[in-house]
Motif scaffolding. Structure first.
Motif, PDB file in Angstrom:
ATOM      1  N   SER A  42      12.566  -8.852  30.648  1.00  0.00           N
ATOM      2  CA  SER A  42      11.506  -9.813  30.987  1.00  0.00           C
ATOM      3  C   SER A  42      11.697 -10.333  32.408  1.00  0.00           C
ATOM      4  O   SER A  42      12.812 -10.388  32.908  1.00  0.00           O
ATOM      5  N   ILE A  43      10.566 -10.703  33.010  1.00  0.00           N
ATOM      6  CA  ILE A  43      10.622 -11.513  34.237  1.00  0.00           C
ATOM      7  C   ILE A  43      10.039 -12.850  33.828  1.00  0.00           C
ATOM      8  O   ILE A  43       8.858 -12.940  33.499  1.00  0.00           O
ATOM      9  N   GLY A  44      10.882 -13.866  33.860  1.00  0.00           N
ATOM     10  CA  GLY A  44      10.431 -15.156  33.332  1.00  0.00           C
ATOM     11  C   GLY A  44      10.055 -14.990  31.870  1.00  0.00           C
ATOM     12  O   GLY A  44      10.838 -14.490  31.068  1.00  0.00           O
ATOM     13  N   GLU A  45       8.810 -15.387  31.540  1.00  0.00           N
ATOM     14  CA  GLU A  45       8.347 -15.306  30.151  1.00  0.00           C
ATOM     15  C   GLU A  45       7.715 -13.950  29.853  1.00  0.00           C
ATOM     16  O   GLU A  45       7.437 -13.642  28.708  1.00  0.00           O
ATOM     17  N   LYS A  46       7.490 -13.192  30.896  1.00  0.00           N
ATOM     18  CA  LYS A  46       6.692 -11.976  30.733  1.00  0.00           C
ATOM     19  C   LYS A  46       7.571 -10.778  30.370  1.00  0.00           C
ATOM     20  O   LYS A  46       8.503 -10.435  31.098  1.00  0.00           O
ATOM     21  N   SER A  47       7.245 -10.159  29.248  1.00  0.00           N
ATOM     22  CA  SER A  47       7.997  -8.995  28.810  1.00  0.00           C
ATOM     23  C   SER A  47       7.463  -7.755  29.537  1.00  0.00           C
ATOM     24  O   SER A  47       6.265  -7.492  29.547  1.00  0.00           O
TER      25      SER A  47
ATOM     26  N   THR B 208      11.211  -2.246  37.487  1.00  0.00           N
ATOM     27  CA  THR B 208      11.895  -3.300  36.732  1.00  0.00           C
ATOM     28  C   THR B 208      13.128  -2.726  36.044  1.00  0.00           C
ATOM     29  O   THR B 208      14.212  -3.315  36.068  1.00  0.00           O
TER      30      THR B 208
ATOM     31  N   ASP C 260      16.543 -11.646  39.129  1.00  0.00           N
ATOM     32  CA  ASP C 260      15.192 -12.036  38.684  1.00  0.00           C
ATOM     33  C   ASP C 260      14.823 -11.484  37.307  1.00  0.00           C
ATOM     34  O   ASP C 260      13.831 -11.905  36.722  1.00  0.00           O
ATOM     35  N   TYR C 261      15.596 -10.528  36.827  1.00  0.00           N
ATOM     36  CA  TYR C 261      15.228  -9.848  35.579  1.00  0.00           C
ATOM     37  C   TYR C 261      16.178 -10.238  34.461  1.00  0.00           C
ATOM     38  O   TYR C 261      17.386 -10.301  34.650  1.00  0.00           O
ATOM     39  N   THR C 262      15.605 -10.492  33.292  1.00  0.00           N
ATOM     40  CA  THR C 262      16.427 -10.858  32.136  1.00  0.00           C
ATOM     41  C   THR C 262      16.372  -9.729  31.116  1.00  0.00           C
ATOM     42  O   THR C 262      15.283  -9.317  30.723  1.00  0.00           O
TER      43      THR C 262
ATOM     44  N   THR D  98      16.583  -8.958  27.579  1.00  0.00           N
ATOM     45  CA  THR D  98      16.487  -9.797  26.372  1.00  0.00           C
ATOM     46  C   THR D  98      17.116  -9.132  25.160  1.00  0.00           C
ATOM     47  O   THR D  98      17.586  -9.816  24.255  1.00  0.00           O
TER      48      THR D  98
END
Lengths: 442, 256
Positions: free
Chosen positions: B12-17, B44, B54-56, B58
């Motif tokens: 995800s970036i922020g809330e966006k998968s 990504t 910047d990338y999570t 999850t």
């Protein structure tokens, strides 16, 4: 009728201390002693800077005390000092400690044969009085520190004198080292550089504490330099301010560039608790150019206060100021710069830039750039920026396996290289880079 | 020999998968091309595996030689053997390529070990010759004022010097004219022909690059995962037909 207490106005630098100082230099020419007496008068009556002085905006005035210093520190033997060389093989040097010459390396025979003089100010006052008189501290203090500049002149005991005759190019840089040793020591370093028409010289000034004693000794350093470049002359001046972290430091620069002369000054600031640097460049005749550069590595709670003035007095003159600061911890920097263009200085090209690299969220950088233009056909630009390390650049370096601390160091040096890269002498460039690297790791 | 396993990776970036269940195993020396329309999560994927903050990630895992890299900082991942060739390499004014590469090589050495400067420059010049890069290049600041082609060649030079186990090449062909593309591809092919070639994940938009760097596998990425895999012929098919048929197949498959 004075309402302020006399001790607050002169601190440790009392009339008695000044008289004792004068007695030590009584063998010097009368005109110089008269100037010193007049300077002491100006110092003693001038008030300490006040919050309302525009020239002291953002400065920590509370810490500007003149009390508790020793105006006549004991001699400091060279053998006890932690001395580092210039790093330029064969270069002449003068080493001063507590205002006295303690070691020297004369110029190579080749340079001496060309008539270059590299000596102490005291010797120059005795042997070349007219030259010294024409150039030593002849520019007015215009940037707010008239009181401290007067104190410098009053207590100036010895320093370096460099004279390069017409058309002579000095084959190597020369190094001048000023040390302060012992707690409470007050030092008044001075370097006078005179490059006659079409002469060329590079001078490096180092300001250091005599040993790495812990705790850091408290000191008061009040120094200056005069850089004179005659027609077509070229002066490169580098200063490394690395006093102990408990030092109150003042440095005053006056640069005078004649027709087609070129002066480059680079000041590196790393030491002191509070350091004020005032730099004044006068572009006095057509074609004169002044390159005013500075790099600061600010740690802990250090304060670096930099005030500059570029005065264009003649047409077709140019100046380029670039002050770069890297701030860590809770450090503070102040940059206040003014470009003045006189009415007849048409075709002036002046640039002024202050760039701050914030390596901590708690550091504080103030920028006050300014222009005062009376001519109508000029190009003047100024700007100030404060930025953190670019995250994408940091990630790029780390993605190559470089550890974060080293990535940061590379980026800081990348930031500094724009300034360091202007030092053409490779060994001198490397010496400065090494010193800054050491400072950055400290 | 080294392999990279990407297991059911979600990013995800922020809330966006963005990446949603990506699976792939790259064996030593294999070249896997990832193709797909814009915004489908290709870059990504590459940046997240390299550890970009910047990338999570999850869920899922990324294993290099059986060891998860996800708990590692970006610099550790690189020293373990991952390399990201950037689509848009950063410009770093004031830091010369020679100093930068030396720092990267030194970071891989044991504490206190001294870099043999002569051997380092000899190796650097050999790799530069292989990539037809002028030796004056080393004195220039990293990517500062470089043309698109110079930036990409600089990326390949770094890859050649650092000898990664796995290289993630993000749109290495973007911004290159055909001559620059050929030089970059020759460099990659020279690395592939080496004694211990890395596994390569080659992200590209265009089939054109695959004429020069011939992949062992081609995967189509869409909506955050691989939706179709094949050999180099799949790339030609995509070139001829576009991505619409892939999208339709995917829509039909997910609807059922």
């Amino acid at each position: 009728m004075s309402v302020s207490s006399p001790t607050a106005a002169v601190g440790s630098f009392t009339q008695a201390a000044f008289d004792a100082h004068l007695a030590k230099v009584s063998h010097l020419p009368a005109w110089w002693l008269d100037r010193k007496r007049a300077a002491y008068e100006r110092f003693a009556v001038a008030p300490m800077p006040k919050r309302t002085n525009e020239g002291w905006r953002f400065s920590n005035l509370a810490a500007l005390t003149l009390d508790g210093f020793n105006p006549a520190p004991a001699a400091c033997p060279f053998a006890q000092m932690d001395h580092h060389e210039l790093g330029v093989t064969g270069a002449g040097h003068l080493v001063f400690a507590n205002n006295r010459l303690v070691a020297s390396q004369p110029l190579a025979a080749e340079a001496a044969k060309q008539g270059i003089i590299f000596d102490t100010l005291q010797n120059a006052l005795l042997k070349h009085g007219d030259l010294v008189r024409a150039h030593l501290l002849t520019q007015p203090s215009k940037l707010g520190s008239d009181k401290f500049a007067a104190l410098h002149e009053a207590f100036l005991e010895d320093g370096a004198f460099i004279h390069v005759p017409k058309g002579v190019t000095a084959p190597l840089p020369v190094g001048v080292f000023h040390y302060a040793c012992g707690d409470g020591t007050a030092v008044f370093p001075h370097t006078l550089v005179i490059a006659e028409d079409n002469a060329k010289i590079t001078v490096a000034d180092f300001f250091r504490t005599g040993s790495g004693a812990s705790p850091a000794p408290r000191a008061f350093a009040c120094g200056g330099n005069d850089l004179y470049a005659g027609h077509g002359a070229s002066v490169t001046y580098v200063a490394m301010q690395d006093w102990s972290r408990e030092t109150l430091s003042f440095q005053f620069n006056a640069t005078l560039a004649r027709r087609d002369a070129r002066v480059l000054s680079l000041n590196l600031h790393a030491g002191a608790r509070q350091a004020r640097h005032e730099s004044f460049s006068q572009l006095a005749a057509p074609g004169a150019h002044s390159e005013m550069l500075a790099l600061t590595v600010a740690h802990g709670t250090q304060e670096f206060d930099q005030r500059t003035l570029q005065i264009h007095q003649a047409p077709n003159t140019s100046s380029n100021l670039l002050y770069k600061n890297a701030l860590l911890d809770q450090a503070k920097t102040i940059f206040s710069g003014l470009i003045v263009v006189d009415a007849d200085a048409q075709k002036t090209d002046a640039y002024q830039s202050n760039r701050n690299l914030m390596l901590s969220d708690d550091a504080e950088a103030h920028s006050l750039p300014g222009l005062e233009i009376q001519a109508n056909d000029v190009r003047c630009t100024h700007g100030a920026t404060s930025a953190r390390i670019d995250r994408e650049q940091e990630f790029y370096l780390e993605s190559r396996g470089i550890k974060p601390a080293q990535a940061q160091e590379l980026l800081v040096f990348g930031f500094f290289e724009e300034v360091l890269g202007k030092i053409e002498h490779q060994e001198l460039h490397d010496t400065l880079t090494d010193i800054i690297r050491e400072k950055f790791r400290a | 020999m080294s392999q990279l396993e990407i297991k059911d990776l979600h990013i995800s970036i922020g809330e966006k998968s963005i990446v949603k269940g990506f699976n792939l195993t790259i064996k030593p020396g294999e070249v896997h091309a990832i193709m797909g329309p814009n915004g489908t999560g290709k870059s990504t994927l590459a940046k997240a595996i390299a550890g970009h903050p910047d990338y999570t990630i999850t869920s899922g895992d990324v294993l290099l030689d059986g060891q998860s890299v996800l708990a590692m900082e970006p610099d550790e991942r690189a020293r373990t053997g991952l390399f990201l060739a950037f689509q848009y390499p950063s410009e770093i004014p004031g830091v010369s390529i020679a100093n930068f590469l030396r720092a990267a090589v030194q970071a891989r050495m044991a504490e206190g070990e001294e870099l043999d400067a002569t051997a380092y420059y000899k190796r650097l010049y050999t790799k530069m010759d292989m990539l037809k890069i002028d030796r004056k290049f080393t004195a220039r600041a990293v990517n500062d004022g470089f043309s698109g082609g110079e930036k990409k060649r600089c990326e390949i030079l770094q890859m050649a010097m650092l000898e990664p186990k796995i290289a993630l090449m993000d749109e290495t062909d973007s911004g290159l004219d055909i001559d620059a593309l050929r030089i970059v591809a020759e460099g990659v092919n020279a690395i592939r022909a080496g004694a211990q070639p890395p596994g390569i994940l080659l992200i590209t938009h265009y089939q054109r690059l695959l004429d020069y760097i011939v992949p062992d596998f081609v995967h189509v990425m869409y909506a955050g995962r691989i939706v179709k895999s094949g050999d180099k012929h799949l790339a030609l098919e995509l070139e001829a037909k576009g991505y619409d048929w892939v999208k339709k197949e995917f829509a039909a498959a997910t609807a059922s």
